[in-house]
Design a protein around this motif. Structure first.
Motif, mmCIF file in Angstrom:
data_model
loop_
_atom_site.group_PDB
_atom_site.id
_atom_site.type_symbol
_atom_site.label_atom_id
_atom_site.label_comp_id
_atom_site.label_asym_id
_atom_site.label_seq_id
_atom_site.Cartn_x
_atom_site.Cartn_y
_atom_site.Cartn_z
ATOM 1 N N PHE A 64 36.264 43.997 32.414
ATOM 2 C CA PHE A 64 36.306 44.467 31.857
ATOM 3 C C PHE A 64 35.495 45.632 30.502
ATOM 4 N N ARG A 65 35.006 45.137 29.672
ATOM 5 C CA ARG A 65 33.879 45.628 28.943
ATOM 6 C C ARG A 65 33.009 46.650 29.301
ATOM 7 N N ILE A 66 32.476 46.180 30.492
ATOM 8 C CA ILE A 66 31.832 46.959 30.838
ATOM 9 C C ILE A 66 32.730 48.037 32.494
ATOM 10 N N VAL A 211 36.824 55.912 38.668
ATOM 11 C CA VAL A 211 35.746 54.600 37.927
ATOM 12 C C VAL A 211 36.654 53.341 37.384
ATOM 13 N N PHE A 212 37.470 52.708 36.440
ATOM 14 C CA PHE A 212 37.546 52.043 35.983
ATOM 15 C C PHE A 212 37.982 50.737 37.395
ATOM 16 N N THR A 213 38.618 51.583 37.965
ATOM 17 C CA THR A 213 39.329 50.502 39.252
ATOM 18 C C THR A 213 38.075 50.001 39.976
ATOM 19 N N LEU A 214 37.369 50.573 40.184
ATOM 20 C CA LEU A 214 36.372 50.861 41.370
ATOM 21 C C LEU A 214 35.098 49.796 40.576
ATOM 22 N N THR A 261 44.582 44.244 35.749
ATOM 23 C CA THR A 261 43.462 45.494 36.642
ATOM 24 C C THR A 261 44.785 46.530 36.213
ATOM 25 N N LEU A 262 46.016 46.057 37.154
ATOM 26 C CA LEU A 262 47.225 46.655 37.366
ATOM 27 C C LEU A 262 48.058 46.964 35.760
ATOM 28 N N VAL A 263 47.995 45.865 34.975
ATOM 29 C CA VAL A 263 48.738 45.951 33.618
ATOM 30 C C VAL A 263 47.781 46.881 32.985
ATOM 31 N N LEU A 264 46.750 46.920 32.700
ATOM 32 C CA LEU A 264 45.862 48.106 31.999
ATOM 33 C C LEU A 264 45.946 49.290 32.628
ATOM 34 N N ILE A 265 46.625 49.231 33.468
ATOM 35 C CA ILE A 265 45.892 50.906 34.367
ATOM 36 C C ILE A 265 48.014 50.933 34.101
ATOM 37 N N SER A 266 48.913 50.681 34.452
ATOM 38 C CA SER A 266 50.315 50.853 33.311
ATOM 39 C C SER A 266 50.142 50.894 32.703
ATOM 40 N N LEU A 267 49.560 50.565 31.272
ATOM 41 C CA LEU A 267 49.861 51.155 30.315
ATOM 42 C C LEU A 267 48.849 52.135 29.747
ATOM 43 N N TYR A 268 47.831 52.698 30.343
ATOM 44 C CA TYR A 268 47.141 54.282 30.187
ATOM 45 C C TYR A 268 47.827 54.940 30.561
#
Length: 285
Positions: A64-66, A211-214, A261-268
């Protein structure tokens, strides 16, 4: 009206069936597999193994840092380029040429582009030779097999997605709103941050999500540019399936990566909602 509704449902049937057959069902199978042990018993042992080891958590954090660094770098490069293509360039043939330049790398395999960056970033590559020729360093820098090389390679691959997404929104912004802000005394910088940028946020959000998900799921580029010294989750999952043959733990890693990933996307999406056009007009006034 009833006919239009039936037609819409009919058109949605094939995509829904495709998603169910090739996403929902495989994910359900993987999720069930992650809840089993090697002897077939139902258990949360795989997830307990994941959270109890700092190695796996560190790989998850590194992944996730990358992705965050690549998303930020792609935005910093992609937004000015998209703005220049849609707002500064006036001649249509130059715009088309710039779009061709942006999308051309997408027609090249990620493997080829990754090996290209290996040549550029090598100890005797173009980057190190240029730095030494300019007197910025006396010795070749270690630019490969580390986090920096992965970020550089992934940024190069992901930037076109950011540019195309943002430019699609920028070119549809009503230019009269910017003109109105300038007529009311706002300078170009204030106009950009008060009008243009807020209205382009849907494109920014869409581009960063893509970009993040890919990047989170990328395998080829990190595995090549890391030289085996750095591991991301996709590489770890592949090892579990192809080398260790621990399918249950590989499934648990896959589910954990997707769920996080889904949690981070939802928060975003919750905290990154773009401002409405009405609020932008009020700010410009």
């Amino acid at each position: 009206m009833e006919l239009d509704r039936r037609s819409a449902l009919l058109l949605l049937t094939i995509p829904l069936l495709f998603l169910v057959a090739f996403f929902a069902v495989p994910f359900f199978v993987v999720a069930l597999e992650s809840l089993r042990t090697s002897d077939g018993a139902w258990s949360l042992a795989q997830y307990a193994k994941l959270v109890s080891s700092w190695f796996y958590l560190d790989v998850l954090w590194f992944t996730f840092r990358i992705a965050l660094w690549v998303t930020l770098a792609s935005f910093l490069i992609g937004y000015p380029l998209a703005y220049y293509m849609t707002r500064v360039v006036k001649r249509r043939w130059i715009k088309r040429l710039l779009y061709i330049v942006v999308i051309t790398p997408l027609f090249t395999s990620n493997i080829v582009r990754s090996f290209g960056w290996m040549i550029l970033l090598g100890r005797r590559g173009l980057v190190n030779d240029s730095l030494m020729a300019l007197g910025l360093t006396e010795y070749p820098l270690q630019l490969l097999s580390n986090e920096l090389s992965i970020v550089i390679g992934m940024t190069y691959i992901m930037t076109p997605f950011m540019v195309l997404t943002i430019s699609a929104v920028l070119q549809n912004i009503d230019i009269t709103l910017e003109t109105a802000a300038r007529d009311l005394g706002a300078n170009p910088l204030v106009t950009f941050f008060k009008v243009t940028f807020p209205l382009s946020l849907p494109g920014v959000i869409a581009g960063t999500l893509i970009v993040f998900t890919l990047t989170v799921s990328a395998y080829v580029t990190p595995s090549i540019l890391s030289g085996g010294k750095k591991t991301v989750m996709s590489m770890l999952i592949f090892q579990q399936y192809a080398a260790i043959f621990d399918f249950q733990f590989g499934a648990a890693l896959s589910v954990a990566l997707l769920f996080t990933t889904l949690v981070l996307i939802s928060l975003y999406r919750v905290f990154g909602k773009p401002r409405s056009r009405k609020s932008v007009k009020e700010a410009a006034a």
